[in-house]
Scaffold this active site. Structure first.
Site, short mmCIF file in Angstrom:
data_model
loop_
_atom_site.label_atom_id
_atom_site.label_comp_id
_atom_site.label_asym_id
_atom_site.label_seq_id
_atom_site.Cartn_x
_atom_site.Cartn_y
_atom_site.Cartn_z
N ARG A 172 3.52 0.49 -8.42
CA ARG A 172 3.92 -0.45 -7.51
C ARG A 172 4.21 -1.61 -8.37
NH1 ARG A 172 3.27 -0.21 -2.10
NH2 ARG A 172 2.56 -2.23 -1.91
N ARG A 176 6.19 -6.58 -16.95
CA ARG A 176 7.39 -7.25 -17.63
C ARG A 176 6.96 -7.88 -18.81
NH1 ARG A 176 7.65 -10.79 -12.56
NH2 ARG A 176 8.75 -9.28 -11.29
N ARG A 249 -7.87 4.20 4.29
CA ARG A 249 -8.65 2.89 3.82
C ARG A 249 -8.53 1.92 4.91
NH1 ARG A 249 -13.16 3.27 1.10
NH2 ARG A 249 -12.66 1.37 -0.09
N ARG A 280 -9.71 -9.53 -2.52
CA ARG A 280 -8.92 -10.74 -2.70
C ARG A 280 -9.30 -11.96 -1.51
NH1 ARG A 280 -3.50 -7.23 -1.94
NH2 ARG A 280 -3.95 -6.45 -0.20
N GLU A 306 -10.94 -10.45 1.79
CA GLU A 306 -10.74 -9.11 2.09
C GLU A 306 -11.56 -7.98 1.66
OE1 GLU A 306 -6.50 -8.67 1.75
OE2 GLU A 306 -6.80 -6.39 1.32
N TYR A 357 2.79 5.16 2.20
CA TYR A 357 2.17 3.83 1.82
C TYR A 357 3.37 2.86 1.81
CZ TYR A 357 -0.26 0.34 -1.28
OH TYR A 357 -0.85 -0.86 -1.97
N ASP A 359 6.03 -0.16 2.35
CA ASP A 359 6.05 -1.57 2.42
C ASP A 359 6.86 -1.97 3.58
OD1 ASP A 359 4.80 -2.17 0.01
OD2 ASP A 359 6.47 -2.04 -0.90
#
Ligand code: UDP
Length: 378
Positions: A172, A176, A249, A280, A306, A357, A359
């Site tokens: 995901r 780069r 989860r 996070r 979180e 999952y 988005d």
């Protein structure tokens, strides 16, 4: 006599998009949700002028023109670009993995040097054909980045070893070889001005919505109320867990209002070491106000830590655990769901209904496609 053409169970993104398109096509629609608010997990709440992402950071991003044009009908989007940073025991790294990350990790300067470093580490680890998340990560970015930025974070988020998780999860994230901290490879990105709840409200404008209404505990009343039902809750719960429970989860948030204007200088900071209990910290104001702003306009801030946990009854499911065992179990539920459509006209959609999952943009796309298919027939 059925009272409605469509009953939509769940006022989250999938349900709201489907309801909107069905109503626009002239269908009669009833939306119910067991929570006391619309929006599902994209729900935002205005707390003293800051739109708090109550169920975690949601940053809209897509490459799909049709989806982008569609959402823009319901909200004006700001130009927020997600550039989270990783904090590994106080060392700060850029995400996603890009030349800034490689430079900080190894001191390399050119893409060629970074690639060489990664292939050295991949060869030393002996990974040829990655079979799981650990091997996939090492193959993409080498062992140093795996150890510092992936291993601890992933084990905390999923509660499982990286070797026991599917490779696709790490794919995901872009890798780069340019100096570019934009987390998403997306042509269109932003956050709806005024929050997601306002956007969902607009989608549901003119549609009957009943909150605090649980389909599963009032099956008799709601099962026959409409010609078709769009069910966006957990698929295993719908079938009373008859084949066993799917794993999810869950996430818990510790939210605090602080009387300082700027806590961490960024919307999202990932804690990638294994010891820090949270994965996070989100500082909500930075989703909306410019990053070059020192925050003095609003002298306080709201943050959410979180913490990931295994889902147990009573918690909100967030992420399907798409390992081999749970995917196989889902396939069996999917067969039941196909029969349920033939028998009762029930369609399963969204992250929980399809155990995927997804988005946000994928959820919207799936709802648009399903609406096109059904509304043509009905
Ligand atoms: N990930 C990681 N380190 C990070 C961020 C992400 O190892 O700092 C991995 C982790 O396995 C996670 C996956 O990448 O589950 C996908 O991350 P993403 O940010 O897409 O997850 P989401 O925002 O959906 O929770």
């Amino acid at each position: 006599m059925k009272q409605y053409d469509y009953l939509i169970v769940g006022a989250g993104l999938y349900g709201a998009v489907f309801a909107n398109l069905a109503a626009e096509a002239g269908k009669t629609v009833l939306v119910i949700d067991r929570r006391d608010h619309i929006g599902g997990n994209v729900f935002t709440q205005n707390v003293d002028g800051i739109h708090v992402h109550k169920y975690g950071a949601h940053i809209f991003h897509t490459n799909d023109r049709e989806v982008w044009e569609y959402v823009k009908r319901f909200a004006e989007f700001n130009n927020f670009i997600n550039s989270p940073v990783a904090n590994y025991n106080g060392e700060i790294y850029s995400l996603p993995f890009n030349m800034y990350t490689f430079n900080k990790m190894w001191g390399v300067v050119t893409p060629g040097q970074a690639k060489e470093k990664i292939s050295e580490q991949r060869e030393a680890a002996g990974v040829a054909e990655p079979k799981n998340l650990e091997e996939q990560a090492i193959s993409l970015v080498g062992t140093d980045i795996y150890e510092k930025l992936i291993k601890g974070y992933t084990q905390k988020q999923w509660g499982r070893a990286c070797a026991d998780l599917p490779a696709f999860i790490i794919k995901r994230l872009p890798v780069r070889f340019t100096y570019d901290n934009n987390y998403f490879d997306a042509a269109y990105q932003g956050i709806p001005k005024g929050g997601y709840t306002k956007m969902i409200e607009k989608m549901l404008c003119g549609i009957e919505v009943r909150l605090c209404t649980d389909f599963l505990s009032e099956r008799e009343k709601y099962e026959n109320i409409a010609k078709k039902t769009i069910y966006t809750g957990p698929i295993d719960e719908y079938f009373r867990y008859c084949l066993g429970a799917l794993k999810y989860r869950s996430v818990r948030f510790e939210t605090e209002k602080l009387s300082i204007p700027n806590f961490q200088g960024n919307a999202v900071v990932n804690y990638t070491d294994p010891e820090t209990p949270w994965t996070r910290i989100i500082e909500h104001k930075w989703f909306e106000f410019g990053k070059d702003d020192d925050g003095e306009d609003i002298p306080f801030t709201i943050i959410s830590r979180e913490l990931s946990t295994e889902w147990t009854p009573g918690r909100e499911p967030y992420y399907p655990v798409n390992d081999a065992e749970n995917c196989a179990l889902y396939e069996k539920y999917k067969k039941l769901s196909q029969a349920e459509y033939e028998k009762k006209g029930v369609v399963f959609g969204g992250r929980l209904g399809q155990y995927r999952y997804f988005d946000m943009d994928q959820v919207i796309k799936a709802a648009i496609e399903k609406a096109k298919e059904l509304l043509k027939k009905d």
